[in-house]
Design an enzyme around this catalytic site. Structure first.
Site, PDB file in Angstrom:
ATOM      1  N   LEU A  66      12.119  37.681  17.301  1.00 55.27           N
ATOM      2  CA  LEU A  66      12.578  38.099  15.978  1.00 55.27           C
ATOM      3  C   LEU A  66      11.467  38.020  14.942  1.00 55.27           C
ATOM      4  CD1 LEU A  66      16.078  36.355  16.003  1.00 55.27           C
ATOM      5  CD2 LEU A  66      15.557  38.768  16.432  1.00 55.27           C
ATOM      6  N   ASP A  67      10.487  37.146  15.159  1.00 53.94           N
ATOM      7  CA  ASP A  67       9.339  37.038  14.251  1.00 53.94           C
ATOM      8  C   ASP A  67       8.092  37.482  15.006  1.00 53.94           C
ATOM      9  OD1 ASP A  67       7.816  36.579  12.038  1.00 53.94           O
ATOM     10  OD2 ASP A  67       7.795  34.397  12.228  1.00 53.94           O
ATOM     11  N   PHE A  68       7.999  38.783  15.272  1.00 52.41           N
ATOM     12  CA  PHE A  68       6.935  39.360  16.096  1.00 52.41           C
ATOM     13  C   PHE A  68       5.794  39.779  15.181  1.00 52.41           C
ATOM     14  CE2 PHE A  68       4.625  41.940  18.911  1.00 52.41           C
ATOM     15  CZ  PHE A  68       5.166  41.923  20.184  1.00 52.41           C
TER      16      PHE A  68
END
Length: 295
Positions: A66-68
């Site tokens: 989700l935090d790429f």
């Protein structure tokens, strides 16, 4: 990312604390990466492709980060590895219609199909793929790429940035020149000869110059700087063969000779020093010098 050990601590002061010990990596700095050779950036993208494939087919199912973002990755021995899994998720979004499967990004939006099981099809996989495109592929792949690879690289970058209903992470497995494809598995290996062909220049360059071959010889000085170079004080580049070295030397007006070393890059390409003169040639059993002959 390699996990070497962990320690679980439960005390009154710090309840439910888990400390992990992992391998040491270098922070990912995009500006620094853009100053490295295309071949090294190709290697980073290749490791990212492997990560995408693993996330899409992990034992837990399809995993999305989700935090790429670049700050979640490090470089270890020239390859990209993810370090922060706090925001990893295996939950595929539920839906009742296609409109529920809307993915919104700063520059582009996508709507994916809603399956009969009430899940957005491949949303985890495609979220990873598009983030890889906007943070990595669009910068690292096309920039200063070999001319013969640019049409294929444009197709790869476009495929990762434009999702159709059939697109998935396997779109980026075809990252090689000619009619070859790189088949990825959860534990892939890179064949040196195959990868050499991937980064071989396909130009049919014919040199108007003649080069005299001097075996077991080296030119210690007469350096000039070029970009990109594996050596900060000289022009050290990788080549597939002598013909490519001649092509590169012909392209630099100051190049009057080049020296083949016995060193290779991770793909097996040979490292070559390009020189601006050949006034001082010394014996060296591990090198071969080519001197441009002028009229």
């Amino acid at each position: 990312f390699q996990l070497y050990g962990y320690c679980y601590q439960d005390s009154n002061d710090i309840p439910d604390t888990l400390t992990t010990i992992t391998e040491l990596g270098s922070p990912l700095e995009m500006i620094q990466l853009l100053q490295t050779s295309w071949e090294d950036r190709f290697r980073i993208c290749l490791s990212l492709v492997r990560l995408l494939h693993y996330l899409a087919h992990s034992p837990l199912g399809s995993v999305t980060l989700l935090d790429f973002r670049p700050r979640q990755f490090v470089i270890v021995d020239g390859e990209l590895k993810v370090t922060d899994l706090d925001d990893a998720s295996i939950e595929e979004s539920s839906c009742t219609s296609n409109s529920d499967c809307f993915m919104e990004f700063p520059a582009r939006n996508f709507t994916l199909p809603c399956s009969v099981e009430g899940r957005c099809q491949s949303m985890n996989e495609k979220r990873n793929l598009y983030n890889a495109y906007r943070f990595f592929f669009t910068y690292l792949l096309p920039h200063s790429a070999p001319p013969s690879l640019r049409p294929l690289l444009d197709k790869i970058v476009n495929a990762t940035g434009n999702h159709n209903k059939d697109g998935n992470a396997n779109q980026v497995t075809v990252i090689c020149t000619g009619y070859l494809a790189l088949e990825l598995s959860p534990s892939p290996s890179v064949n040196s000869e195959f990868t050499q062909k991937c980064v071989k220049s396909a130009n049919t360059h014919k040199s108007d110059s003649f080069y005299r071959r001097v075996p077991e010889a080296h030119i210690p000085d007469e350096n000039y700087r070029c970009w990109p170079s594996y050596h900060h004080k000289g022009c050290l580049l990788s080549v597939f063969d002598v013909n490519e070295a001649i092509e590169i030397c012909d392209s630099y007006s100051q190049c009057k000779a080049f020296v083949l070393t016995n060193q290779t890059t991770w793909t097996g390409r040979q490292l070559v020093f390009f020189k601006m003169a050949s006034n001082h040639i010394v014996p060296d059993p591990d090198k071969i010098t080519y001197v441009k002959v002028t009229d």
